[in-house]
Design a protein around this motif. Sequence first.
Motif, PDB file in Angstrom:
ATOM      1  N   GLN A 137     -67.253 -65.177  21.101  1.00  0.00           N
ATOM      2  CA  GLN A 137     -66.651 -64.290  20.099  1.00  0.00           C
ATOM      3  C   GLN A 137     -65.128 -64.404  20.171  1.00  0.00           C
ATOM      4  O   GLN A 137     -64.541 -64.286  21.229  1.00  0.00           O
ATOM      5  N   VAL A 138     -64.524 -64.645  19.010  1.00  0.00           N
ATOM      6  CA  VAL A 138     -63.082 -64.807  18.952  1.00  0.00           C
ATOM      7  C   VAL A 138     -62.412 -63.443  18.814  1.00  0.00           C
ATOM      8  O   VAL A 138     -62.831 -62.607  18.016  1.00  0.00           O
ATOM      9  N   GLN A 139     -61.382 -63.246  19.612  1.00  0.00           N
ATOM     10  CA  GLN A 139     -60.587 -62.031  19.496  1.00  0.00           C
ATOM     11  C   GLN A 139     -59.112 -62.385  19.557  1.00  0.00           C
ATOM     12  O   GLN A 139     -58.701 -63.197  20.396  1.00  0.00           O
ATOM     13  N   LEU A 140     -58.332 -61.785  18.672  1.00  0.00           N
ATOM     14  CA  LEU A 140     -56.881 -61.877  18.692  1.00  0.00           C
ATOM     15  C   LEU A 140     -56.366 -60.451  18.820  1.00  0.00           C
ATOM     16  O   LEU A 140     -56.645 -59.617  17.957  1.00  0.00           O
ATOM     17  N   SER A 171     -46.734 -59.950  20.829  1.00  0.00           N
ATOM     18  CA  SER A 171     -47.550 -60.923  21.534  1.00  0.00           C
ATOM     19  C   SER A 171     -48.974 -60.880  21.008  1.00  0.00           C
ATOM     20  O   SER A 171     -49.486 -59.808  20.680  1.00  0.00           O
ATOM     21  N   CYS A 172     -49.587 -62.040  20.922  1.00  0.00           N
ATOM     22  CA  CYS A 172     -50.970 -62.158  20.463  1.00  0.00           C
ATOM     23  C   CYS A 172     -51.757 -62.856  21.564  1.00  0.00           C
ATOM     24  O   CYS A 172     -51.511 -64.032  21.861  1.00  0.00           O
ATOM     25  N   ALA A 173     -52.689 -62.135  22.155  1.00  0.00           N
ATOM     26  CA  ALA A 173     -53.538 -62.692  23.197  1.00  0.00           C
ATOM     27  C   ALA A 173     -54.856 -63.134  22.578  1.00  0.00           C
ATOM     28  O   ALA A 173     -55.549 -62.329  21.944  1.00  0.00           O
ATOM     29  N   ALA A 174     -55.187 -64.400  22.753  1.00  0.00           N
ATOM     30  CA  ALA A 174     -56.396 -64.951  22.147  1.00  0.00           C
ATOM     31  C   ALA A 174     -57.488 -65.132  23.192  1.00  0.00           C
ATOM     32  O   ALA A 174     -57.226 -65.518  24.325  1.00  0.00           O
ATOM     33  N   SER A 175     -58.710 -64.855  22.784  1.00  0.00           N
ATOM     34  CA  SER A 175     -59.882 -65.148  23.592  1.00  0.00           C
ATOM     35  C   SER A 175     -60.938 -65.734  22.673  1.00  0.00           C
ATOM     36  O   SER A 175     -61.001 -65.409  21.487  1.00  0.00           O
ATOM     37  N   SER A 189     -56.607 -68.835   7.926  1.00  0.00           N
ATOM     38  CA  SER A 189     -57.273 -67.543   7.702  1.00  0.00           C
ATOM     39  C   SER A 189     -58.657 -67.490   8.348  1.00  0.00           C
ATOM     40  O   SER A 189     -59.535 -66.759   7.880  1.00  0.00           O
ATOM     41  N   ASP A 190     -58.847 -68.274   9.391  1.00  0.00           N
ATOM     42  CA  ASP A 190     -60.151 -68.267  10.064  1.00  0.00           C
ATOM     43  C   ASP A 190     -60.369 -66.979  10.850  1.00  0.00           C
ATOM     44  O   ASP A 190     -61.458 -66.391  10.828  1.00  0.00           O
ATOM     45  N   TYR A 191     -59.322 -66.578  11.562  1.00  0.00           N
ATOM     46  CA  TYR A 191     -59.432 -65.398  12.421  1.00  0.00           C
ATOM     47  C   TYR A 191     -58.160 -64.560  12.308  1.00  0.00           C
ATOM     48  O   TYR A 191     -57.059 -65.097  12.159  1.00  0.00           O
TER      49      TYR A 191
END
Length: 114
Positions: free
Chosen positions: A1-4, A21-25, A101-103
């Motif tokens: 699962q993608v999270q920003l 800041s943008c932390a991505a997982s 615009s994917d996530y």
Amino acid sequence: QVQLVESGGGLVQPGGSLRLSCAASGLTVSRYVMSWHRQAPGKEREMVAAIIDTASGAHYLDSVKGRFFISRDDAKNTVDLQMNSLKPSDTALYYCGAGLSDYWGQGIQVTVSS
């Protein structure tokens, strides 16, 4: 699962600075076009800055050139937006984006006011 997940927003006086800041997982930022967008009340969302790769460099909205700087930390899997000389017109909800615009992140408020 993608999270920003965005952080670092808030209230600042005109002329001040903030660092978002943008932390991505769930995805690797070095493999995506990473960008910051903003949406002010009653206005459409606009792209503020984007970073593609080292060769292509970064791209900025004309109104923020020389004041905003986007950077990527591959080791931390984060993308930051350093905002300097802030103006009231920079007030908006700021979003981190990955791909075309994917996530999207959930957005974070930046308010520039005295």
